[in-house]
Scaffold this motif. Structure first.
Motif, PDB file in Angstrom:
ATOM      1  N   PRO A 245      49.848  42.657  34.149  1.00  0.00           N
ATOM      2  CA  PRO A 245      49.216  43.015  35.421  1.00  0.00           C
ATOM      3  C   PRO A 245      48.676  44.440  35.430  1.00  0.00           C
ATOM      4  O   PRO A 245      47.667  44.716  36.077  1.00  0.00           O
ATOM      5  N   SER A 246      49.333  45.344  34.706  1.00  0.00           N
ATOM      6  CA  SER A 246      48.807  46.716  34.638  1.00  0.00           C
ATOM      7  C   SER A 246      47.433  46.733  33.992  1.00  0.00           C
ATOM      8  O   SER A 246      46.533  47.474  34.429  1.00  0.00           O
ATOM      9  N   CYS A 247      47.233  45.913  32.956  1.00  0.00           N
ATOM     10  CA  CYS A 247      45.933  45.861  32.279  1.00  0.00           C
ATOM     11  C   CYS A 247      44.888  45.172  33.139  1.00  0.00           C
ATOM     12  O   CYS A 247      43.692  45.476  33.032  1.00  0.00           O
ATOM     13  N   LEU A 248      45.324  44.247  33.982  1.00  0.00           N
ATOM     14  CA  LEU A 248      44.406  43.566  34.893  1.00  0.00           C
ATOM     15  C   LEU A 248      44.059  44.424  36.101  1.00  0.00           C
ATOM     16  O   LEU A 248      43.227  44.028  36.929  1.00  0.00           O
ATOM     17  N   SER A 249      44.691  45.594  36.212  1.00  0.00           N
ATOM     18  CA  SER A 249      44.382  46.505  37.322  1.00  0.00           C
ATOM     19  C   SER A 249      44.009  47.888  36.810  1.00  0.00           C
ATOM     20  O   SER A 249      44.098  48.874  37.525  1.00  0.00           O
ATOM     21  N   CYS A 250      43.558  47.956  35.543  1.00  0.00           N
ATOM     22  CA  CYS A 250      43.205  49.221  34.909  1.00  0.00           C
ATOM     23  C   CYS A 250      41.685  49.378  34.832  1.00  0.00           C
ATOM     24  O   CYS A 250      40.973  48.419  34.542  1.00  0.00           O
ATOM     25  N   PHE A 251      41.225  50.617  35.045  1.00  0.00           N
ATOM     26  CA  PHE A 251      39.794  50.916  34.967  1.00  0.00           C
ATOM     27  C   PHE A 251      39.544  52.130  34.065  1.00  0.00           C
ATOM     28  O   PHE A 251      38.576  52.858  34.240  1.00  0.00           O
ATOM     29  N   TRP A 357      40.775  40.746  40.366  1.00  0.00           N
ATOM     30  CA  TRP A 357      42.232  40.549  40.302  1.00  0.00           C
ATOM     31  C   TRP A 357      42.931  41.449  41.318  1.00  0.00           C
ATOM     32  O   TRP A 357      43.830  40.999  42.048  1.00  0.00           O
ATOM     33  N   VAL A 358      42.547  42.710  41.382  1.00  0.00           N
ATOM     34  CA  VAL A 358      43.181  43.640  42.324  1.00  0.00           C
ATOM     35  C   VAL A 358      42.924  43.203  43.757  1.00  0.00           C
ATOM     36  O   VAL A 358      43.835  43.202  44.596  1.00  0.00           O
ATOM     37  N   ARG A 359      41.696  42.807  44.053  1.00  0.00           N
ATOM     38  CA  ARG A 359      41.374  42.394  45.429  1.00  0.00           C
ATOM     39  C   ARG A 359      42.138  41.145  45.841  1.00  0.00           C
ATOM     40  O   ARG A 359      42.472  40.971  47.018  1.00  0.00           O
ATOM     41  N   ARG A 360      42.421  40.283  44.888  1.00  0.00           N
ATOM     42  CA  ARG A 360      43.156  39.055  45.202  1.00  0.00           C
ATOM     43  C   ARG A 360      44.669  39.266  45.255  1.00  0.00           C
ATOM     44  O   ARG A 360      45.348  38.677  46.100  1.00  0.00           O
ATOM     45  N   HIS A 361      45.188  40.088  44.343  1.00  0.00           N
ATOM     46  CA  HIS A 361      46.635  40.224  44.227  1.00  0.00           C
ATOM     47  C   HIS A 361      47.203  41.438  44.946  1.00  0.00           C
ATOM     48  O   HIS A 361      48.381  41.444  45.322  1.00  0.00           O
ATOM     49  N   VAL A 378      30.793  47.473  39.185  1.00  0.00           N
ATOM     50  CA  VAL A 378      31.118  46.138  39.693  1.00  0.00           C
ATOM     51  C   VAL A 378      30.079  45.654  40.710  1.00  0.00           C
ATOM     52  O   VAL A 378      29.748  44.458  40.762  1.00  0.00           O
ATOM     53  N   SER A 379      29.517  46.571  41.488  1.00  0.00           N
ATOM     54  CA  SER A 379      28.564  46.195  42.530  1.00  0.00           C
ATOM     55  C   SER A 379      27.268  45.603  41.962  1.00  0.00           C
ATOM     56  O   SER A 379      26.483  45.017  42.716  1.00  0.00           O
ATOM     57  N   ARG A 380      27.061  45.725  40.667  1.00  0.00           N
ATOM     58  CA  ARG A 380      25.846  45.193  40.045  1.00  0.00           C
ATOM     59  C   ARG A 380      25.930  43.679  39.801  1.00  0.00           C
ATOM     60  O   ARG A 380      24.950  43.067  39.410  1.00  0.00           O
ATOM     61  N   TYR A 381      27.111  43.105  40.071  1.00  0.00           N
ATOM     62  CA  TYR A 381      27.303  41.686  39.759  1.00  0.00           C
ATOM     63  C   TYR A 381      27.761  40.906  40.984  1.00  0.00           C
ATOM     64  O   TYR A 381      28.276  41.477  41.955  1.00  0.00           O
ATOM     65  N   ARG A 382      27.588  39.608  40.889  1.00  0.00           N
ATOM     66  CA  ARG A 382      28.020  38.702  41.958  1.00  0.00           C
ATOM     67  C   ARG A 382      29.407  38.194  41.600  1.00  0.00           C
ATOM     68  O   ARG A 382      29.607  37.492  40.610  1.00  0.00           O
ATOM     69  N   LEU A 383      30.392  38.547  42.405  1.00  0.00           N
ATOM     70  CA  LEU A 383      31.762  38.136  42.161  1.00  0.00           C
ATOM     71  C   LEU A 383      32.134  36.935  43.032  1.00  0.00           C
ATOM     72  O   LEU A 383      31.632  36.814  44.159  1.00  0.00           O
ATOM     73  N   PRO A 384      33.013  36.068  42.541  1.00  0.00           N
ATOM     74  CA  PRO A 384      33.511  34.967  43.369  1.00  0.00           C
ATOM     75  C   PRO A 384      34.244  35.535  44.590  1.00  0.00           C
ATOM     76  O   PRO A 384      34.671  36.691  44.597  1.00  0.00           O
ATOM     77  N   SER A 385      34.403  34.732  45.594  1.00  0.00           N
ATOM     78  CA  SER A 385      35.097  35.189  46.809  1.00  0.00           C
ATOM     79  C   SER A 385      36.559  35.440  46.492  1.00  0.00           C
ATOM     80  O   SER A 385      37.150  34.820  45.607  1.00  0.00           O
ATOM     81  N   THR A 386      37.130  36.379  47.196  1.00  0.00           N
ATOM     82  CA  THR A 386      38.549  36.703  47.018  1.00  0.00           C
ATOM     83  C   THR A 386      39.424  35.905  47.954  1.00  0.00           C
ATOM     84  O   THR A 386      40.638  35.950  47.841  1.00  0.00           O
TER      85      THR A 386
END
Length: 386
Positions: A245-251, A357-361, A378-386
């Motif tokens: 989870p740390s890697c899924l929330s790392c930037f 992942w961060v927005r969902r979890h 991230v704003s340059r892409y279309r993301l699925p709904s959270t």
């Protein structure tokens, strides 16, 4: 911190080791998963923060120079040509530092990390090859007081470097050098086993692996043989939640706080990517510059369509049959992004995934946790709904 105690970052803790040292008192402002402080860290380490209007700095952080390189005489047993290990050895041999913070492996398991303050070239060389598991590097800071170590080279990944920079001025050191590795998608030891078993023909003989610029995972086995698997052939349904989870929330994929960064991601296949961020990074690179075959960075292709397709495929946990994965891999390898454009592809793919992942979890921290440079990407892409 006592065994079994809850880490302040809870489920997104990367086990960087700071909580296992006397510097645990600083963790609430030092931990990358409790407090994001990229601008202050960059200002302190490099004299300025990144320019968000500069496309290269938006993606790769503060830099003086970027280049690609490989050792003319590769180190035997190194994961690639051994630039990181050679720098560590030269830093000791030249007297630049008294010790190198690096990661050896357990005698019982090749992928279990054992951080060490190496005092000899032999100890540094024993740490060659990445260990793709969470590693408590900073716990060895506990050994500094009374050790006689006054000048230290620390080799580490982004979350470790962020914490190290936050406590740097409290360490009993006269000089700290930081050699950073680009880092993404580490796992627990159990998670690594799941990945190996689902991806490799012989999981028990894998010595090291890397996700490479040819859109294939390269496994090296103990008999010296190499196995490659296309990214698109991974068992995504099984692996989607295996990463920490740390890697899924790392930037901090590109290790913004390091003096010098060495990794593969921004180079053409077979070379390493070097990012010098400040004068200390220049000193580290100068240690090995005469031994390197160096070349300018390059950039080819367009990543954007591939990133958008990957976002949707990952979110739906798509798994391709092997023959189709091989075909897609061959096409992408021929016409896909190369050099710095491949690095941007990888950053875009991981930042969009991680933001989702961060927005969902952890929606309660998303606004403050995702740094401004990542939000812009991230704003340059279309993301699925959270």
């Amino acid at each position: 911190m006592p065994a079994g105690a809850t880490r302040p970052a809870r489920d997104i803790c990367s086990d960087c080791g700071l909580c296992d040292s006397r510097w645990v008192a600083y963790v609430r402002r030092a931990c990358a998963f409790l407090h994001q402080g990229f601008e202050a860290m960059e200002q302190a380490a490099h004299g300025r923060s990144r320019d968000l209007e500069n496309e290269d700095e938006l993606y790769f952080g503060v830099s003086r120079t970027m280049a690609t390189a490989r050792l003319r005489q590769p180190l035997e047993g190194a994961q690639w040509t051994g630039i990181v290990s050679r720098i560590g050895v030269r830093a000791l041999e030249s007297g630049l530092v008294d010790a190198v913070l690096c990661v050896q492996q357990s005698p019982d398991d090749r992928f279990t990390p054992v951080p060490i303050l190496a005092r000899t070239p032999e100890q540094v060389l024993a740490a060659r090859v990445n260990k793709p598991t969470l590693s408590p590097n900073l716990k060895v800071l506990e050994q500094l007081p009374g050790s006689g170590i006054r000048r230290l080279l620390a080799i580490g990944v982004g979350c470790q470097v962020q914490a190290l920079r936050a406590v740097q001025n409290t360490l009993p050191l006269d000089q700290l050098y930081v050699l950073g590795l680009p880092c993404v998608d580490n796992v627990s030891r159990a998670g690594l086993q799941t990945f190996l078993e689902s991806s490799s023909r012989s999981p028990d003989t894998v010595v090291h692996y890397e996700f490479m610029q040819d859109f294939r995972i390269h496994f090296r086995h103990s008999d010296g043989s190499t196995e490659t698997v296309p990214f698109f052939g991974l068992d995504t349904p099984r692996l989607k939640d295996v990463f920490a989870p740390s890697c899924l929330s790392c930037f901090d994929y590109t290790n913004a706080g390091a003096d010098l960064v060495v990794g593969y991601m921004g180079a053409e296949f077979g070379r390493q990517w070097l990012v010098v961020r400040n004068g200390l990074g220049e000193q580290l690179l100068d240690l090995v510059r005469p031994e390197l075959d160096m070349a300018p960075v390059t950039s080819r292709g367009d990543r954007r369509a591939a990133v958008q397709q990957g976002i949707d495929a990952y979110d739906k946990a798509v798994k391709l049959p092997r023959w189709l994965a091989e075909l897609v891999g061959a096409v992408v390898q021929r016409i896909g992004p190369k050099g710095l454009e491949y690095a941007r592809f990888s950053i875009d793919s991981h930042f969009t995934r991680n933001a989702l992942w961060v927005r969902r979890h952890h929606p309660e921290i998303a606004e403050r946790h995702i740094p401004a440079f990542a939000q812009r990407i991230v704003s340059r892409y279309r993301l699925p709904s959270t």
